[in-house]
Structure formats: structure tokens, C-alpha cells
Design a protein around this motif. Structure first.
Motif, PDB file in Angstrom:
ATOM      1  N   GLN A   1      43.389  39.595  35.076  1.00 39.64           N
ATOM      2  CA  GLN A   1      42.595  38.680  34.256  1.00 39.64           C
ATOM      3  C   GLN A   1      42.912  37.242  34.647  1.00 39.64           C
ATOM      4  OE1 GLN A   1      40.200  39.568  32.141  1.00 39.64           O
ATOM      5  NE2 GLN A   1      39.707  37.410  31.838  1.00 39.64           N
ATOM      6  N   PRO A   2      41.925  36.539  35.247  1.00 41.09           N
ATOM      7  CA  PRO A   2      40.585  37.024  35.625  1.00 41.09           C
ATOM      8  C   PRO A   2      40.668  38.044  36.760  1.00 41.09           C
ATOM      9  CG  PRO A   2      41.015  34.895  36.605  1.00 41.09           C
ATOM     10  CD  PRO A   2      42.170  35.156  35.698  1.00 41.09           C
ATOM     11  N   ASP A   3      39.617  38.818  36.910  1.00 41.90           N
ATOM     12  CA  ASP A   3      39.591  39.844  37.938  1.00 41.90           C
ATOM     13  C   ASP A   3      39.481  39.179  39.303  1.00 41.90           C
ATOM     14  OD1 ASP A   3      39.404  42.132  39.358  1.00 41.90           O
ATOM     15  OD2 ASP A   3      37.417  42.715  38.666  1.00 41.90           O
ATOM     16  N   TYR A   4      40.642  39.047  39.941  1.00 41.16           N
ATOM     17  CA  TYR A   4      40.671  38.282  41.190  1.00 41.16           C
ATOM     18  C   TYR A   4      41.605  38.987  42.177  1.00 41.16           C
ATOM     19  CZ  TYR A   4      41.857  34.540  44.490  1.00 41.16           C
ATOM     20  OH  TYR A   4      42.082  33.808  45.629  1.00 41.16           O
ATOM     21  N   SER A   5      41.234  38.972  43.434  1.00 43.54           N
ATOM     22  CA  SER A   5      42.079  39.520  44.492  1.00 43.54           C
ATOM     23  C   SER A   5      41.924  38.679  45.737  1.00 43.54           C
ATOM     24  CB  SER A   5      41.722  40.981  44.782  1.00 43.54           C
ATOM     25  OG  SER A   5      40.393  41.081  45.271  1.00 43.54           O
ATOM     26  N   SER A   6      42.983  38.708  46.564  1.00 46.30           N
ATOM     27  CA  SER A   6      42.941  37.953  47.811  1.00 46.30           C
ATOM     28  C   SER A   6      43.801  38.630  48.851  1.00 46.30           C
ATOM     29  CB  SER A   6      43.413  36.511  47.599  1.00 46.30           C
ATOM     30  OG  SER A   6      44.787  36.488  47.262  1.00 46.30           O
ATOM     31  N   LEU A   7      43.484  38.362  50.115  1.00 44.54           N
ATOM     32  CA  LEU A   7      44.265  38.856  51.237  1.00 44.54           C
ATOM     33  C   LEU A   7      44.665  37.655  52.071  1.00 44.54           C
ATOM     34  CD1 LEU A   7      45.385  41.245  52.905  1.00 44.54           C
ATOM     35  CD2 LEU A   7      43.211  41.236  54.162  1.00 44.54           C
ATOM     36  N   LYS A   8      45.965  37.495  52.276  1.00 44.01           N
ATOM     37  CA  LYS A   8      46.466  36.334  52.988  1.00 44.01           C
ATOM     38  C   LYS A   8      47.330  36.773  54.162  1.00 44.01           C
ATOM     39  CE  LYS A   8      46.532  33.083  49.099  1.00 44.01           C
ATOM     40  NZ  LYS A   8      45.655  33.887  48.221  1.00 44.01           N
TER      41      LYS A   8
ATOM     42  N   GLU B   1      38.055  37.789  46.359  1.00 47.34           N
ATOM     43  CA  GLU B   1      37.020  38.506  45.613  1.00 47.34           C
ATOM     44  C   GLU B   1      37.203  38.218  44.138  1.00 47.34           C
ATOM     45  OE1 GLU B   1      35.339  43.063  44.894  1.00 47.34           O
ATOM     46  OE2 GLU B   1      36.831  42.658  46.455  1.00 47.34           O
ATOM     47  N   GLY B   2      36.093  37.895  43.467  1.00 44.82           N
ATOM     48  CA  GLY B   2      36.133  37.627  42.039  1.00 44.82           C
ATOM     49  C   GLY B   2      36.438  36.182  41.734  1.00 44.82           C
ATOM     50  N   ALA B   3      36.420  35.842  40.456  1.00 49.10           N
ATOM     51  CA  ALA B   3      36.747  34.517  39.937  1.00 49.10           C
ATOM     52  C   ALA B   3      35.729  33.455  40.306  1.00 49.10           C
ATOM     53  CB  ALA B   3      38.125  34.084  40.413  1.00 49.10           C
ATOM     54  N   PHE B   4      34.479  33.836  40.711  1.00 49.44           N
ATOM     55  CA  PHE B   4      33.445  32.862  41.057  1.00 49.44           C
ATOM     56  C   PHE B   4      32.189  33.153  40.266  1.00 49.44           C
ATOM     57  CE2 PHE B   4      36.004  33.436  44.907  1.00 49.44           C
ATOM     58  CZ  PHE B   4      36.492  32.161  45.035  1.00 49.44           C
ATOM     59  N   PRO B   5      31.557  32.112  39.754  1.00 50.36           N
ATOM     60  CA  PRO B   5      30.255  32.318  39.104  1.00 50.36           C
ATOM     61  C   PRO B   5      29.246  32.870  40.105  1.00 50.36           C
ATOM     62  CG  PRO B   5      31.164  30.158  38.608  1.00 50.36           C
ATOM     63  CD  PRO B   5      31.991  30.734  39.685  1.00 50.36           C
TER      64      PRO B   5
ATOM     65  N   ARG C   1      44.402  27.073  40.037  1.00 48.54           N
ATOM     66  CA  ARG C   1      45.111  28.236  39.527  1.00 48.54           C
ATOM     67  C   ARG C   1      44.437  28.866  38.329  1.00 48.54           C
ATOM     68  NH1 ARG C   1      48.637  30.154  36.103  1.00 48.54           N
ATOM     69  NH2 ARG C   1      48.507  28.311  34.809  1.00 48.54           N
ATOM     70  N   GLU C   2      43.690  28.056  37.568  1.00 47.36           N
ATOM     71  CA  GLU C   2      43.021  28.581  36.382  1.00 47.36           C
ATOM     72  C   GLU C   2      41.978  29.627  36.740  1.00 47.36           C
ATOM     73  OE1 GLU C   2      43.879  28.023  33.342  1.00 47.36           O
ATOM     74  OE2 GLU C   2      45.481  26.630  33.959  1.00 47.36           O
ATOM     75  N   ARG C   3      41.336  29.478  37.889  1.00 51.04           N
ATOM     76  CA  ARG C   3      40.295  30.431  38.291  1.00 51.04           C
ATOM     77  C   ARG C   3      40.881  31.704  38.903  1.00 51.04           C
ATOM     78  NH1 ARG C   3      36.192  27.503  42.070  1.00 51.04           N
ATOM     79  NH2 ARG C   3      35.173  29.540  41.907  1.00 51.04           N
TER      80      ARG C   3
ATOM     81  N   GLY D   1      49.524  40.582  28.267  1.00 46.19           N
ATOM     82  CA  GLY D   1      49.092  41.913  28.657  1.00 46.19           C
ATOM     83  C   GLY D   1      48.435  41.965  30.021  1.00 46.19           C
ATOM     84  N   GLU D   2      48.356  40.835  30.697  1.00 43.97           N
ATOM     85  CA  GLU D   2      47.759  40.807  32.026  1.00 43.97           C
ATOM     86  C   GLU D   2      48.789  41.247  33.068  1.00 43.97           C
ATOM     87  OE1 GLU D   2      46.630  36.789  32.383  1.00 43.97           O
ATOM     88  OE2 GLU D   2      45.330  36.790  30.622  1.00 43.97           O
ATOM     89  N   MET D   3      48.302  41.538  34.256  1.00 45.03           N
ATOM     90  CA  MET D   3      49.166  42.016  35.321  1.00 45.03           C
ATOM     91  C   MET D   3      48.786  41.351  36.630  1.00 45.03           C
ATOM     92  SD  MET D   3      49.756  45.902  36.756  1.00 45.03           S
ATOM     93  CE  MET D   3      48.134  45.916  37.545  1.00 45.03           C
ATOM     94  N   GLU D   4      49.785  41.048  37.429  1.00 45.17           N
ATOM     95  CA  GLU D   4      49.569  40.542  38.777  1.00 45.17           C
ATOM     96  C   GLU D   4      50.446  41.321  39.735  1.00 45.17           C
ATOM     97  OE1 GLU D   4      49.989  36.448  41.466  1.00 45.17           O
ATOM     98  OE2 GLU D   4      50.290  36.374  39.292  1.00 45.17           O
TER      99      GLU D   4
END
Length: 390
Positions: free
Chosen positions: A192-199, A233-237, A289-291, A371-374
Motif C-alpha cells: 500500500q500503495p500497490d507498487y513494485s520496482s526492479l532495480k 508498476e503501479g502508483a500512477f494515475p 516517496r509518498e507515491r 498493516g502494510e508490507m514491503e
């Protein structure tokens, strides 16, 4: 006739009564003499035995005393007390040269003692000759090694001395590995927010151990930097998902992490199970970071357990699991844990070092108070250099 009979009966009664008293007195004296012989043998005193025999030499009980003494002598032979048996038999002979049983017994005992002494001397001679042979071999070996000039004397922990050649002496009790991660991917997933990245990034690391007979002390050192974002992926309007908008609105985040965790194992229990305690840091540089919902930077102590310093020939394996006290440093994190493992496959091995590739995986799991997870999972491909462990 009646008077004669009475006198005869009375005379016989008196005779038998006196004889019985004399017999009882003689038996008591003989018993006392036997007891004195027993005490003398218990005290291992041949002089006391000779004195008892001498004092009773002219008595009527002397043959019984002699026989009893020889009986005790035979018992001493059975219990392998040959020297005292010989002295006891000699005491009988000194008091009665005509006791041929005592002479024969003495001869037998003396021969047995001589045979025993000869056997003991032969065993001692063999032991001394073996010691001299080993000493001569050691002296010859030391002279040969010294003449070659490429061996050195090393004292072991047990106090023994061994010679090692130059190749063997180059082996160190330390075990170390240094690695450079040319490929270091991290896949980040935020709930939360539903966000993922590959670095993509680079990494460096090292492991070192100092074994001893009781304790093995080591350290796990690692650092990496991920500065290239390959995908998000995610976190964009929805309206901003065009190529032009992504190019300008894509959040830019850099990850930096590092740890220094000493380890120790008790060799008597296991050489491969290590307890760990150290520090781990995870830093974030972000323009939005908020997004993304990425956790803020924190440095926290860690404790854990590891299966480490495991070698199959020159293949090296390791695994670890740590509890991270991130909640003490970041009020938004409730629980943090780190796990990892790697395998190093040697490609080239010489007398002192080995070079190989190391494949490693790591995972950082962060549970937040809301309750969020990273989760940040890493895969590392590294070139490693270590010392030869055989």
C-alpha cells in the motif's frame, strides 16, 4: 579283684584326663604359632617367620609348623608374590636343611623369579631400542629437511612439532572470501500503495573466519547500491500512463544497504552453526516517496543465526536469518527480518587462492504498523576470491 578294678579305672581316668589337657594345651599353642606366621606373612617379614620357626625348632609341633609355613609359601606363589615366597622358603631351609620339600620349592621359586626378571629386562631392552630407533629417524629426518632449506618447524596447538614445506606453510588458519557483485538486482514490492520496482546495482562483500580449537570467530560484511530503475508498476494515475508522462512523472528512488555482522560458533558443538549480532542499514533516496510507499532510511542492530563456513572441497555454502530491530529506529515499522544465502563455485584454484562465481539471494521483509508490507528481494551475481581451505 574289685579293688584292683577300681584302681585300674581310676588310673585310666586320670591318664586320659591329663592327656586331654596336654592335647588341648598343645593345640592352643599350635594355633597361636600359626597366627604368628600369618601376621608375619601379612607384614611381609621373612625375619619374623624365621624367628617363629627358630623358637619352635625343638618342640614336638615343629613338623606341623614347617608344613603350615610351606603351605602359606605355596599360596604366595599362586598370588604371584614370588619374592616373599622365596624368603619364606629360605627361612624354612635355614632352620632345617633336611627339609627337601622346602629346598625343591625354593629352587622352583628362584627359577621363576629369574625367568620373570629376564622377561622384564627383554621388554625394557625392546622399549629402549625402539626409542633409540625413533630418535635416530627423527634426527636423520631433521637433518635432511634442514639440508633442503624449504621446510620450517611449526608448533601445533597440542604442543607437538611438525615440519611444513613452503607450499603447506602458505595455508593460513584464517578463511576469507572477497566478492564483487557485478549484477545485483532488487525487486521491491509494496502492498500500500500497490507498487513494485526492479532495480539494478553493484555490490561488494567479504566473509572472514578465525578458527581455533574451541571457538570460531567470523564476520559477514556486505554493501550494495541500486541506482538504476529498470521497471516500475503501479502508483500512477491512469491518465499519466502515456510514454511522455511516464518519462517525467516516474518516481526516482535509489537504494543503499550495508551490514557488518560478527559471528561466532562453538567448535565443540558445531563448526557450522553461528550466532550473529551486528548492525544493518537500509537507506533510501527518493523524489516521491509518498507515491511509492517505500520505507524511510534506518540503521538498526540485528541478531540471528547462520549456517556458515560450509565447504565441500572448495565449494562454499552459507545461509543466514536475522531479526532486525528496525522498529527501534523507525516508528512506522513494527517488524523487520532479513534472510539470505549464497553458493560460491570455484573456477580456478592454485596453491594459495581460488577464484569463482558466487550466486546469492537475500530478502528484507518489513511489516509496518498500519498493516502494510514491503519486501525487497535481491539476486546477486558476483566474482569471488578466497583462500584455499585444505
Amino acid at each position: 579283684m574289685k579293688i584292683i578294678r577300681k584302681v585300674f579305672v581310676i588310673t585310666m581316668l586320670v591318664f586320659f584326663s591329663g592327656s586331654f589337657q596336654l592335647f588341648a594345651q598343645a593345640s592352643e599353642e599350635l594355633s597361636d604359632t600359626y597366627h604368628r606366621i600369618d601376621l608375619a606373612i601379612a607384614a611381609k617379614s621373612a625375619d619374623a617367620i624365621s624367628k617363629v620357626l627358630s623358637e619352635n625348632k625343638n618342640t614336638s609341633n615343629y613338623p606341623f609348623i614347617e608344613n603350615y609355613t610351606l603351605k602359606k609359601t605355596r599360596q604366595l606363589i599362586i598370588t604371584d608374590n614370588l619374592e616373599l615366597a622365596r624368603q619364606t622358603a629360605l627361612a624354612v631351609i635355614d632352620n632345617n636343611l633336611e627339609n627337601f620339600d622346602a629346598v625343591e620349592l625354593y629352587s622352583y621359586i628362584d627359577k621363576a623369579i629369574l625367568n620373570q626378571q629376564a622377561a622384564n629386562q627383554a621388554a625394557e631392552n625392546r622399549r629402549r631400542l625402539e626409542q633409540e630407533r625413533i630418535a635416530a629417524l627423527n634426527a636423520k629426518s631433521k637433518q635432511q629437511l634442514a639440508s633442503r632449506g624449504n621446510y620450517q618447524l611449526v608448533n601445533t596447538a597440542s604442543g607437538q612439532e611438525v615440519y611444513l614445506n613452503e607450499q603447506q606453510s602458505s595455508f593460513s588458519s584464517k578463511i576469507w572470501t572477497i566478492k564483487l557483485g557485478l549484477v545485483d538486482f532488487v525487486y521491491q514490492k509494496v502492498s500500500q500503495p500497490d507498487y513494485s520496482s526492479l532495480k539494478y546495482g553493484l555490490a561488494v562483500g567479504a566473509n572472514i573466519f578465525y578458527p581455533s580449537e574451541r571457538l570460531i570467530i567470523g564476520a559477514d560484511i556486505f554493501a550494495d547500491a541500486h541506482i538504476v530503475t529498470l521497471s516500475t508498476e503501479g502508483a500512477f494515475p491512469k491518465e499519466q500512463e502515456s510514454a511522455s508522462s511516464l518519462e517525467s512523472d516516474d518516481p526516482q528512488e535509489f537504494f543503499f544497504s550495508g551490514r557488518f555482522v560478527p559471528e561466532f560458533a562453538f567448535a565443540d558443538f558445531s563448526k557450522y552453526i553461528f550466532l550473529r549480532a551486528g548492525v544493518s542499514g537500509h537507506m533510501l533516496a527518493s523524489n516521491d516517496r509518498e507515491r511509492t510507499g517505500s520505507s524511510e532510511s534506518f540503521i538498526a542492530p540485528v541478531v540471528g543465526i547462520a549456517l556458515d563456513n560450509i565447504h565441500f572441497s572448495e565449494v562454499q555454502l552459507r545461509m543466514f536469518g536475522d531479526y532486525n530491530f528496525a522498529s527501534l529506529m523507525n516508528d512506522k515499522i513494527s517488524t523487520a527480518m532479513e534472510f539470505g544465502g549464497s553458493i560460491m563455485l570455484p573456477m580456478a584454484v592454485n596453491d594459495k587462492t581460488k577464484v569463482g562465481i558466487e550466486l546469492g539471494v537475500q530478502d528484507l521483509l518489513l511489516l509496518k504498523k498500519e498493516g502494510e508490507m514491503e519486501n525487497r528481494a535481491k539476486f546477486t551475481f558476483a566474482i569471488g576470491v578466497g583462500n584455499v581451505t585444505k
